[in-house]
Design an enzyme around this catalytic site. Structure first.
Site, PDB file in Angstrom:
ATOM      1  N   GLU A   4       0.874  -0.961  -0.092  1.00  0.00           N
ATOM      2  CA  GLU A   4       0.591  -0.369   0.412  1.00  0.00           C
ATOM      3  C   GLU A   4       0.804   1.161   0.169  1.00  0.00           C
ATOM      4  O   GLU A   4       1.733   1.238   0.302  1.00  0.00           O
ATOM      5  CB  GLU A   4      -0.796  -0.051   1.524  1.00  0.00           C
ATOM      6  CG  GLU A   4      -1.759   1.099   1.256  1.00  0.00           C
ATOM      7  CD  GLU A   4      -2.842   1.320   2.529  1.00  0.00           C
ATOM      8  OE1 GLU A   4      -3.470   2.970   2.638  1.00  0.00           O
ATOM      9  OE2 GLU A   4      -2.823   0.889   3.875  1.00  0.00           O
ATOM     10  N   ARG A  22       6.256 -13.974   9.352  1.00  0.00           N
ATOM     11  CA  ARG A  22       6.748 -11.758   8.739  1.00  0.00           C
ATOM     12  C   ARG A  22       8.251 -11.795   9.494  1.00  0.00           C
ATOM     13  O   ARG A  22       8.154 -12.760  10.167  1.00  0.00           O
ATOM     14  CB  ARG A  22       5.742 -10.837   9.296  1.00  0.00           C
ATOM     15  CG  ARG A  22       6.146 -10.778  10.918  1.00  0.00           C
ATOM     16  CD  ARG A  22       4.760  -9.813  11.535  1.00  0.00           C
ATOM     17  NE  ARG A  22       5.203  -8.303  11.083  1.00  0.00           N
ATOM     18  CZ  ARG A  22       4.266  -6.907  10.841  1.00  0.00           C
ATOM     19  NH1 ARG A  22       3.425  -7.376  11.014  1.00  0.00           N
ATOM     20  NH2 ARG A  22       4.956  -5.874  10.725  1.00  0.00           N
ATOM     21  N   LYS A  63       4.519   1.369  10.425  1.00  0.00           N
ATOM     22  CA  LYS A  63       4.648   2.472   9.742  1.00  0.00           C
ATOM     23  C   LYS A  63       4.310   3.942  10.740  1.00  0.00           C
ATOM     24  O   LYS A  63       4.827   4.699  10.539  1.00  0.00           O
ATOM     25  CB  LYS A  63       3.208   2.332   8.860  1.00  0.00           C
ATOM     26  CG  LYS A  63       3.952   1.717   7.470  1.00  0.00           C
ATOM     27  CD  LYS A  63       3.039   1.747   5.646  1.00  0.00           C
ATOM     28  CE  LYS A  63       3.838   0.592   5.381  1.00  0.00           C
ATOM     29  NZ  LYS A  63       2.643   0.484   4.234  1.00  0.00           N
TER      30      LYS A  63
END
Length: 605
Positions: free
Chosen positions: A65, A300, A310
């Site tokens: 994204e 992950r 983020k």
């Protein structure tokens, strides 16, 4: 100073084997996707049916994204998806999941493109540029939503957000059906078109998939698939006031692009049943080609001494705790790049940590070790003095006839062991020795501790690549701080000349000549956090900031570095690996070097 990436492993290379490779190999053996067709671009079932047999054995995708800068965790996913496509004669698409217009921007799009290319990957294959964005498919997504409504698989819900939340239930309580759930397809279609046409306020309604409000998987309790959001999109502008939810958009994007293996992290595992449900419904409706993509999840990257949120990274930038997204202490790809990490070292790191389905922590030293391994045989050596004090050879004129006399010294740019057979060695470094040189302050002790072998009154050492000297003492200022170290040069002992070993020295020290040394700003970067898990368990990650993560010193470096270009990497002998800063080096004639990492792990102690 970079070298080509290591050769790609051969198909099915057992050394790199993992569960994803096994899945792909089984699919290839069974011909699971052998019947797929590719019309040269993404599209629905009718579009792809007119195409040729797909030239790609598999298709993967990296779908960020564009709402921030990519970090080291994304680098693992990039290497995985592009690497698998490379290794199995496939193609990896770069796709922007731009379904959330309020948080996305062209700046982030450009930064992502740059990061993927810098890591060494391309999305160009067979004459086609496989660079896509979710917003390319908004028309189809809307058409698919109407098809779901018409077939009784979706409805417009006009409950408030609080009512929807209360009626959703929890892990022990089934959800309750919405009072709007039993509207007819015609009623739902009219309301959905009213949403599209801007007749309803933001938040007044959502389109929900009609699945099972009693499902033990809460993600299947009629998830929202469209919401009203009046926001200007960086790509489509103000054309739409309704936007698809990520969980709805993502599987459709995969299917339109003929992705075979949709690889994501474990937090999406609970979403896989909806992924499959949606693609089954749209395939049944004849909108999407068969066979559909399949989703697979891997663990992950959890890296010690790092945060990858983020939101928290943005907080560090916005509160000026760091100098920006590309601060060399940041785990962003632009930060790692400015710090001096190489694409090859990050690819090696991704390969070394492997791919599993279980979460684990990787120590930051593994990443640093991969960098050392990559730079060991290609970073040119140089001498630098980071905490300088002047060494004066008081008998220089007596030995050489003049205090202004200088001589050239040479040292190899790379050690012999780093030069492959048949490879032409780089030119030797040349630097001057004269009456005065800079040495490290720690290389002199007036009263040496036990075992100390460097400079102290009466001791003999070699200036590396130069002469053997005997320390005679020092000069101090009024506060007792050493301002000069004094020594005598021993004639006939210059390195590389006959008789150089006639005087034995127990130590050799690095130095930079005053005659030709280059002044430099050296930024000694260290880990941004002192806690290996800075934000675990609800901790305040700001409290774990390492106060010593950056120290700036005024140093002297040897003249071979005068022509260093931004991003050139070096091993400063005894100090570690350094890089000429890609932003500030050379600006106004100023030399600026960043410490990438030490010669060995100093945090493991």
């Amino acid at each position: 100073m970079t070298s080509p990436a290591a050769p790609a492993p051969t198909e099915g290379d057992t050394k790199a084997s993992n569960f994803l490779r096994q899945i792909i190999e089984n699919d290839l053996d069974r011909g699971t996707y052998a019947s797929r067709r590719w019309a040269g671009s993404p599209g629905d079932a009718a579009h792809q049916a007119g195409g040729q047999p797909d030239p790609a054995k598999i298709r993967t995708r990296f779908p960020p994204e564009p709402n921030g800068y990519l970090h080291v965790g994304h680098a693992k996913s990039i290497c995985l998806n592009f690497g698998l496509a490379r290794d199995y004669s496939g193609i990896c698409h770069l796709r922007f999941d731009d379904t959330n217009p309020e948080k996305e921007s062209t700046e982030f799009v450009n930064s992502i493109i740059d990061a993927v290319q810098w890591l060494g990957f391309t999305w160009d294959a067979n004459g086609t540029r496989h660079l896509y964005q979710a917003s390319d498919y908004f028309d189809f997504m809307y058409r698919a939503a109407e098809a779901l409504i018409e077939r009784g698989h979706a409805y417009v819900d006009e409950q408030s957000a609080d009512e929807m939340r209360a009626n959703r239930g929890d892990f022990t309580t089934p959800g309750k059906n919405s009072p709007f759930r039993d509207r007819t397809p015609a009623e739902n279609l009219a309301r959905f078109r009213a949403m599209r046409d801007g007749q309803l306020a933001d938040g007044a309604a959502v389109l929900r998939a009609k699945i099972d409000m009693a499902s033990p998987n809460i993600n299947l309790r009629d998830p929202a698939i469209y919401r009203i959001r009046r926001a200007t999109h960086h790509h489509t502008g103000d054309r739409w006031c309704i936007y698809p939810m990520y969980t709805y958009a993502h599987p459709i994007e995969d299917a339109l692009e003929q992705i075979t293996h949709s690889i994501c992290t474990l937090e999406f595992e609970d979403q896989r049943p909806f992924y499959d449900w949606l693609l089954e419904r749209l395939t049944e409706a004849g909108l999407l080609a068969s066979p559909p993509p399949r989703q697979y999840e891997f663990a992950r990257l959890n890296l010690t001494y790092v945060i990858t949120s983020k939101r928290k990274l943005a907080q560090l930038v916005n509160e000026q705790r760091v100098s920006g997204w590309d601060d060399p202490r940041m785990p962003t790809i632009v930060g790692l790049r400015r710090r001096g990490y190489t694409p090859e070292s990050i690819q090696l790191f991704a390969e070394r940590i492997g791919v599993t389905k279980s979460d684990s922590w990787i120590d930051y030293s593994v990443l640093e070790g991969c960098l050392r391994e990559d730079l060991e045989n290609k970073a040119h050596r140089a001498m630098a003095v980071l905490d300088p004090v002047k060494l004066v050879m008081t008998n220089w004129a007596e030995v050489f006839g003049s205090d202004g006399h200088t001589e050239d010294c040479t040292q190899p740019a790379l050690p012999h062991s780093a030069i492959a057979e048949g490879q032409t060695p780089p030119p030797e470094r040349v630097f001057k020795i004269g009456r005065e040189v800079w040495i490290e302050r720690e290389d002199f002790e007036e009263v040496p501790p036990k075992g100390y072998k460097r400079l102290f009154p009466g001791n003999i050492v070699r200036l590396k690549g130069g002469y053997v000297i005997e320390c005679t003492g020092c000069a101090k200022d009024a506060d007792g701080r050493v301002t000069e170290v004094h020594a005598k040069v021993i004639a006939g002992t210059k390195s590389g000349t006959p008789g150089a070993d006639s005087v034995k020295a127990k130590a050799a020290i690095t130095w930079v000549g005053v005659a030709d040394g280059v002044a430099a700003e050296v930024r000694l970067y260290d880990r941004l956090f002192s806690d290996p898990h800075p934000d675990a368990g609800g901790k305040d990650f700001l409290a774990a900031l390492n106060p010593n993560s950056l120290k700036v010193v005024q140093a002297w470096v040897e003249p071979s570095l005068a022509n260093a270009r931004p991003d050139d990497k070096f091993q400063f002998e005894r100090h570690g690996y350094f890089v000429a800063d890609r932003v500030d080096h050379g600006v106004g004639g100023k030399a600026v070097f960043n410490r990438v990492t030490g010669l060995k792990d100093s945090w493991g102690k």
